[in-house]
Scaffold this motif. Structure first.
Motif, PDB file in Angstrom:
ATOM      1  N   GLN A  24     -30.704  -4.325  -5.544  1.00 43.05           N
ATOM      2  CA  GLN A  24     -30.378  -5.476  -6.390  1.00 43.05           C
ATOM      3  C   GLN A  24     -28.900  -5.847  -6.271  1.00 43.05           C
ATOM      4  O   GLN A  24     -28.549  -7.036  -6.216  1.00 43.05           O
ATOM      5  CB  GLN A  24     -30.730  -5.164  -7.837  1.00 43.05           C
ATOM      6  CG  GLN A  24     -32.224  -5.068  -8.101  1.00 43.05           C
ATOM      7  CD  GLN A  24     -32.536  -4.552  -9.493  1.00 43.05           C
ATOM      8  OE1 GLN A  24     -31.680  -4.579 -10.379  1.00 43.05           O
ATOM      9  NE2 GLN A  24     -33.753  -4.071  -9.694  1.00 43.05           N
ATOM     10  N   MET A  25     -28.033  -4.846  -6.225  1.00 38.31           N
ATOM     11  CA  MET A  25     -26.603  -5.118  -6.093  1.00 38.31           C
ATOM     12  C   MET A  25     -26.299  -5.776  -4.752  1.00 38.31           C
ATOM     13  O   MET A  25     -25.457  -6.685  -4.667  1.00 38.31           O
ATOM     14  CB  MET A  25     -25.808  -3.828  -6.264  1.00 38.31           C
ATOM     15  CG  MET A  25     -25.909  -3.229  -7.665  1.00 38.31           C
ATOM     16  SD  MET A  25     -24.995  -1.673  -7.883  1.00 38.31           S
ATOM     17  CE  MET A  25     -23.307  -2.281  -8.054  1.00 38.31           C
ATOM     18  N   ALA A  26     -27.016  -5.337  -3.704  1.00 37.93           N
ATOM     19  CA  ALA A  26     -26.802  -5.924  -2.374  1.00 37.93           C
ATOM     20  C   ALA A  26     -27.180  -7.400  -2.355  1.00 37.93           C
ATOM     21  O   ALA A  26     -26.530  -8.215  -1.686  1.00 37.93           O
ATOM     22  CB  ALA A  26     -27.598  -5.147  -1.338  1.00 37.93           C
ATOM     23  N   GLN A  27     -28.232  -7.750  -3.115  1.00 37.67           N
ATOM     24  CA  GLN A  27     -28.665  -9.145  -3.173  1.00 37.67           C
ATOM     25  C   GLN A  27     -27.589 -10.043  -3.774  1.00 37.67           C
ATOM     26  O   GLN A  27     -27.535 -11.242  -3.500  1.00 37.67           O
ATOM     27  CB  GLN A  27     -29.957  -9.257  -3.985  1.00 37.67           C
ATOM     28  CG  GLN A  27     -31.171  -8.670  -3.284  1.00 37.67           C
ATOM     29  CD  GLN A  27     -32.403  -8.669  -4.178  1.00 37.67           C
ATOM     30  OE1 GLN A  27     -32.378  -9.109  -5.322  1.00 37.67           O
ATOM     31  NE2 GLN A  27     -33.505  -8.170  -3.649  1.00 37.67           N
ATOM     32  N   PHE A  28     -26.746  -9.461  -4.624  1.00 40.00           N
ATOM     33  CA  PHE A  28     -25.680 -10.230  -5.257  1.00 40.00           C
ATOM     34  C   PHE A  28     -24.330  -9.999  -4.581  1.00 40.00           C
ATOM     35  O   PHE A  28     -23.275 -10.241  -5.165  1.00 40.00           O
ATOM     36  CB  PHE A  28     -25.601  -9.882  -6.749  1.00 40.00           C
ATOM     37  CG  PHE A  28     -26.761 -10.375  -7.544  1.00 40.00           C
ATOM     38  CD1 PHE A  28     -26.796 -11.690  -8.007  1.00 40.00           C
ATOM     39  CD2 PHE A  28     -27.843  -9.547  -7.811  1.00 40.00           C
ATOM     40  CE1 PHE A  28     -27.878 -12.155  -8.738  1.00 40.00           C
ATOM     41  CE2 PHE A  28     -28.929  -9.998  -8.544  1.00 40.00           C
ATOM     42  CZ  PHE A  28     -28.954 -11.313  -9.008  1.00 40.00           C
ATOM     43  N   GLY A  29     -24.377  -9.505  -3.340  1.00 45.62           N
ATOM     44  CA  GLY A  29     -23.171  -9.379  -2.548  1.00 45.62           C
ATOM     45  C   GLY A  29     -22.397  -8.091  -2.717  1.00 45.62           C
ATOM     46  O   GLY A  29     -21.358  -7.904  -2.070  1.00 45.62           O
TER      47      GLY A  29
END
Length: 441
Positions: free
Chosen positions: A374-379
């Motif tokens: 999830q954190m990766a999806q937000f950069g």
């Protein structure tokens, strides 16, 4: 106290409890003594009421309360000592001839038992494990969508062949009212697309849903029609035009690639297509896994035969919940929930039969993986372990989240088990073929 089980069949039993005076007299006497200083009877001072009058006034209610306490505790301990695996909770049977004055007080409770059965994951089946590929058509379409999304929309006065039209599909009788943006090229029949040419904002175009798209499933996206209704649907719908645009396609250059995937990740059209293919097939793999899980589940429900204490559960359903159900309502509720109950039992058996346990470490590891994704999806591609574990700790402090995530861990472990044991046939398909197979066509 005498307690015994009376078997009615493999999944229905009655627990019979016989309570005698010795089981409750001590506690009743204690309660009477406690009551005496507080008892009030006309003609006597408070605290000076003779014991026989206190017993006469309060004894019956106290006896009933204490006997019920004795029965409840004995029933709970009996279920635990017998290691009874119950469905629902014990239901007290009504005895019209019961008397609180009897020397022996007999209480009966109906119980429903979890059935005994085995599951056969190795059984012959027609289950397919799909490997879904992103074909050239899908990839080219995605490239065009990216160019349109990041391009500059040019407002048009009238619809042209290359226009994107925003508007609302409607049919009041069928409850259709959905606003969407659509390209004329999506229509299967050129004659349908031609109806829009030259139309302006505010115009209404009436078209028929039969054969509107190459795939009837697209009606689900553009008209929000349910899957059960899309096949062969033949109704007129109005499309009210609200905006007309032509997309000036964005240039496929390094600036766009960096905006999409981060600096330097993609450097050419070929690499863009490869990235689209990789991302799409990763998503398709997840969808294919969910279909496999669902297909094996359906197979096991259909082929694992066992009896449930149906009549008991229908009666039990009438008594649980904030609102008591009528017999007819309980019948409907049981029919609605029976399949889910059967799979819940099969799921538990699959785990126990294969010695699969869900540990806190499993849950923590699964949650950590989800948080990082999830954190990766937000950069946030490189969060510290401290940051991630702080979030994980907060998530796992919420019992609702723990239940939700635990269910996902169970599903993940079952999926791995099914892949190994069910021996599905592997089949490579395009995404369009997978969608058709997913809906049973």
């Amino acid at each position: 106290m005498d307690i015994k089980r009376v078997a009615l069949d493999a999944v229905n039993e009655t627990i019979v409890m016989t309570v005698v005076h010795m089981d409750y007299k001590g506690q009743v006497a204690k309660r009477i003594n406690e009551k005496m200083p507080l008892a009030t009877v006309k003609g006597f001072r408070k605290g000076a009421v003779p014991k026989d009058l206190v017993e006469k006034q309060y004894g019956k209610a106290i006896k009933q309360e204490e006997v019920q306490k004795v029965v409840d505790l004995a029933l709970e301990r009996f279920v635990q000592s017998e290691r009874l695996n119950l469905l629902g909770t014990p239901l007290a049977k009504v005895n019209e001839n019961f008397s609180w004055e009897a020397e022996e007080l007999v209480f009966e409770y109906e119980i429903g038992l979890v059935p005994t059965f085995e599951i056969d994951l190795d059984a012959k089946n027609n289950i397919v494990k799909y490997i879904v590929s992103a074909d050239d058509k899908l990839i080219e379409g995605q490239v065009t969508r990216i160019q349109k999304q990041f391009g500059n929309p040019i407002t048009q006065e009238a619809v042209e062949a290359e226009s994107d039209i925003t508007g609302t599909f409607s049919n009041e009788a069928e409850g259709i009212n959905n606003t969407t943006t659509i390209a004329l090229s999506l229509f299967k029949d050129k004659a349908t697309a031609d109806k829009f040419i030259g139309k302006k904002v505010g115009d209404v175009v009436t078209i028929n849903t039969k054969g509107l798209f190459e795939d009837d499933h697209q009606l689900m996206d553009y008209l929000k029609v349910g899957h059960d209704n899309v096949h062969g649907l033949e109704i007129d719908v109005d499309f009210t035009i609200e905006a007309i645009n032509r997309a000036e396609l964005a240039e496929l250059n390094q600036e766009l690639f960096d905006k999409l995937f981060g600096s330097g990740t993609v450097a050419s059209l070929e690499e863009l297509k490869a990235k689209i293919k990789e991302d799409a097939e990763s998503q398709f793999a997840q969808q294919a896994d969910q279909k496999l899980l669902g297909d094996v589940t359906e197979f096991l429900i259909e082929n694992t035969k066992f009896d449930l204490p149906a009549e008991f559960l229908k009666k039990w359903l009438q008594t649980v919940g904030e609102k008591q159900l009528s017999p007819a309502e309980a019948e409907v509720e049981y029919a609605r929930s029976e399949k889910g109950l059967r799979f819940q039992l099969i799921e538990g058996k699959a785990l126990s039969q294969n010695d699969i346990k869900i540990t806190f470490e499993d849950l923590k590891s699964f949650t950590t993986k989800n948080i990082r994704q999830q954190m990766a999806q937000f950069g946030q591609t490189n969060p510290t372990d401290e940051e991630v574990q702080g979030i994980v700790a907060r998530v796992l402090a919420n019992q609702d989240e723990v239940k939700r995530l635990s269910d996902q861990v169970v599903a993940e472990k079952l999926l791995e088990l099914f892949k190994e044991k069910a021996n599905p046939t592997t089949k490579e398909v395009t995404y369009d073929q997978f969608i058709a197979a997913s809906y049973g066509e």
